[in-house]
Design a protein around this motif. Structure first.
Motif, PDB file in Angstrom:
ATOM      1  N   ALA A 105      18.838  14.443 -10.175  1.00 38.91           N
ATOM      2  CA  ALA A 105      18.414  13.077  -9.844  1.00 38.91           C
ATOM      3  C   ALA A 105      18.764  12.731  -8.401  1.00 38.91           C
ATOM      4  O   ALA A 105      17.965  12.122  -7.684  1.00 38.91           O
ATOM      5  N   GLU A 106      19.929  13.146  -7.961  1.00 38.74           N
ATOM      6  CA  GLU A 106      20.361  12.891  -6.585  1.00 38.74           C
ATOM      7  C   GLU A 106      19.428  13.567  -5.582  1.00 38.74           C
ATOM      8  O   GLU A 106      19.029  12.969  -4.582  1.00 38.74           O
ATOM      9  N   ALA A 107      19.056  14.810  -5.878  1.00 40.92           N
ATOM     10  CA  ALA A 107      18.153  15.532  -4.983  1.00 40.92           C
ATOM     11  C   ALA A 107      16.774  14.891  -4.964  1.00 40.92           C
ATOM     12  O   ALA A 107      16.150  14.779  -3.914  1.00 40.92           O
ATOM     13  N   VAL A 108      16.288  14.449  -6.126  1.00 44.97           N
ATOM     14  CA  VAL A 108      14.965  13.819  -6.201  1.00 44.97           C
ATOM     15  C   VAL A 108      14.968  12.482  -5.465  1.00 44.97           C
ATOM     16  O   VAL A 108      14.040  12.168  -4.714  1.00 44.97           O
ATOM     17  N   GLN A 109      16.013  11.665  -5.653  1.00 43.61           N
ATOM     18  CA  GLN A 109      16.072  10.355  -5.011  1.00 43.61           C
ATOM     19  C   GLN A 109      16.225  10.459  -3.501  1.00 43.61           C
ATOM     20  O   GLN A 109      15.701   9.623  -2.765  1.00 43.61           O
ATOM     21  N   ALA A 110      16.932  11.472  -3.040  1.00 46.58           N
ATOM     22  CA  ALA A 110      17.168  11.623  -1.601  1.00 46.58           C
ATOM     23  C   ALA A 110      16.000  12.293  -0.888  1.00 46.58           C
ATOM     24  O   ALA A 110      16.011  12.426   0.332  1.00 46.58           O
ATOM     25  N   SER A 111      14.989  12.713  -1.627  1.00 45.77           N
ATOM     26  CA  SER A 111      13.898  13.467  -1.018  1.00 45.77           C
ATOM     27  C   SER A 111      12.650  12.616  -0.856  1.00 45.77           C
ATOM     28  O   SER A 111      12.506  11.555  -1.464  1.00 45.77           O
ATOM     29  N   SER A 112      11.735  13.139  -0.055  1.00 47.04           N
ATOM     30  CA  SER A 112      10.478  12.436   0.204  1.00 47.04           C
ATOM     31  C   SER A 112       9.372  12.884  -0.742  1.00 47.04           C
ATOM     32  O   SER A 112       8.275  12.355  -0.706  1.00 47.04           O
ATOM     33  N   GLY A 113       9.644  13.860  -1.583  1.00 46.64           N
ATOM     34  CA  GLY A 113       8.643  14.348  -2.522  1.00 46.64           C
ATOM     35  C   GLY A 113       9.161  15.551  -3.277  1.00 46.64           C
ATOM     36  O   GLY A 113      10.316  15.962  -3.126  1.00 46.64           O
ATOM     37  N   GLU A 114       8.286  16.127  -4.089  1.00 46.12           N
ATOM     38  CA  GLU A 114       8.670  17.249  -4.935  1.00 46.12           C
ATOM     39  C   GLU A 114       9.117  18.465  -4.129  1.00 46.12           C
ATOM     40  O   GLU A 114      10.122  19.097  -4.434  1.00 46.12           O
ATOM     41  N   VAL A 115       8.377  18.767  -3.073  1.00 44.62           N
ATOM     42  CA  VAL A 115       8.709  19.943  -2.261  1.00 44.62           C
ATOM     43  C   VAL A 115      10.074  19.771  -1.605  1.00 44.62           C
ATOM     44  O   VAL A 115      10.897  20.694  -1.604  1.00 44.62           O
ATOM     45  N   ASP A 116      10.339  18.592  -1.085  1.00 42.38           N
ATOM     46  CA  ASP A 116      11.623  18.328  -0.443  1.00 42.38           C
ATOM     47  C   ASP A 116      12.761  18.364  -1.463  1.00 42.38           C
ATOM     48  O   ASP A 116      13.841  18.876  -1.179  1.00 42.38           O
ATOM     49  N   ALA A 117      12.519  17.866  -2.669  1.00 46.07           N
ATOM     50  CA  ALA A 117      13.545  17.885  -3.715  1.00 46.07           C
ATOM     51  C   ALA A 117      13.878  19.327  -4.112  1.00 46.07           C
ATOM     52  O   ALA A 117      15.044  19.680  -4.285  1.00 46.07           O
ATOM     53  N   VAL A 118      12.859  20.157  -4.241  1.00 50.81           N
ATOM     54  CA  VAL A 118      13.075  21.569  -4.580  1.00 50.81           C
ATOM     55  C   VAL A 118      13.862  22.242  -3.470  1.00 50.81           C
ATOM     56  O   VAL A 118      14.805  22.994  -3.727  1.00 50.81           O
ATOM     57  N   ARG A 119      13.498  21.967  -2.226  1.00 45.87           N
ATOM     58  CA  ARG A 119      14.209  22.560  -1.090  1.00 45.87           C
ATOM     59  C   ARG A 119      15.677  22.136  -1.096  1.00 45.87           C
ATOM     60  O   ARG A 119      16.576  22.961  -0.909  1.00 45.87           O
ATOM     61  N   ARG A 120      15.933  20.858  -1.340  1.00 49.68           N
ATOM     62  CA  ARG A 120      17.313  20.361  -1.356  1.00 49.68           C
ATOM     63  C   ARG A 120      18.137  21.050  -2.455  1.00 49.68           C
ATOM     64  O   ARG A 120      19.288  21.417  -2.237  1.00 49.68           O
ATOM     65  N   LEU A 121      17.543  21.208  -3.636  1.00 50.72           N
ATOM     66  CA  LEU A 121      18.259  21.875  -4.724  1.00 50.72           C
ATOM     67  C   LEU A 121      18.573  23.328  -4.369  1.00 50.72           C
ATOM     68  O   LEU A 121      19.678  23.817  -4.623  1.00 50.72           O
ATOM     69  N   ARG A 122      17.601  24.017  -3.783  1.00 54.35           N
ATOM     70  CA  ARG A 122      17.801  25.429  -3.468  1.00 54.35           C
ATOM     71  C   ARG A 122      18.797  25.624  -2.326  1.00 54.35           C
ATOM     72  O   ARG A 122      19.525  26.618  -2.302  1.00 54.35           O
TER      73      ARG A 122
END
Length: 155
Positions: A105-122
């Motif tokens: 949830a933290e990665a999704v909220q801090a991101s600008s979209g799905e691709v950015d959220a995936v990048r942050r998690l990885r």
């Protein structure tokens, strides 16, 4: 977000050490078996050709060395895939299963979209595979699609 190292995960939920515990190695999929079989057959074929070249009266040293090197490379590739092929997938699945909903949830909220959220998690969890990261983000976003189900929604 916390950083995790492989040493943090040396004991699984059942208390036994290692990736698979007392169950032995993970089962190999049909793609792995097919890849190993074809690659090993190619390596064996190269060994046969190298042997024929060696006993041939007009054999050149270069030809024998070339076929021998090809045989070694093919057999080594087959062996590597057989013994180490699934370890990266296992590690990625283990990391994905251990990630809490709060971290996703933290990665999704801090991101600008799905691709950015995936990048942050990885980036935050080295070893997490692309497929597993996408599934985590989509599951959190409420999009029931999985990576395999991408094309089934029309579009």
């Amino acid at each position: 977000m916390t950083s995790r190292t492989p040493s943090d995960h040396s004991v699984n939920d059942s208390g036994s050490a290692g990736l698979h515990g007392a169950d032995g190695p993970a089962p190999r999929g049909p793609q792995t078996v097919a890849y190993v079989a074809v690659t090993a057959l190619g390596g064996i074929g190269a060994v046969v050709v190298a042997t024929v070249e060696m006993v041939s009266p007009e054999a050149g040293t270069f030809d024998v060395l070339l076929w021998s090197a090809l045989a070694v490379l093919l057999l080594a590739a087959a062996a590597r895939r057989w013994w180490f092929g699934a370890s990266g997938e296992d590690r990625s699945r283990r990391i994905a299963s251990e990630l809490g909903a709060g971290e996703v949830a933290e990665a999704v909220q801090a991101s600008s979209g799905e691709v950015d959220a995936v990048r942050r998690l990885r980036v935050a969890h080295p070893g997490l595979g692309l497929r597993d990261a996408v599934e985590l983000v989509r599951r959190h976003s409420g999009d029931g699609r999985t990576v395999e189900g991408r094309g089934s929604g029309g579009g």
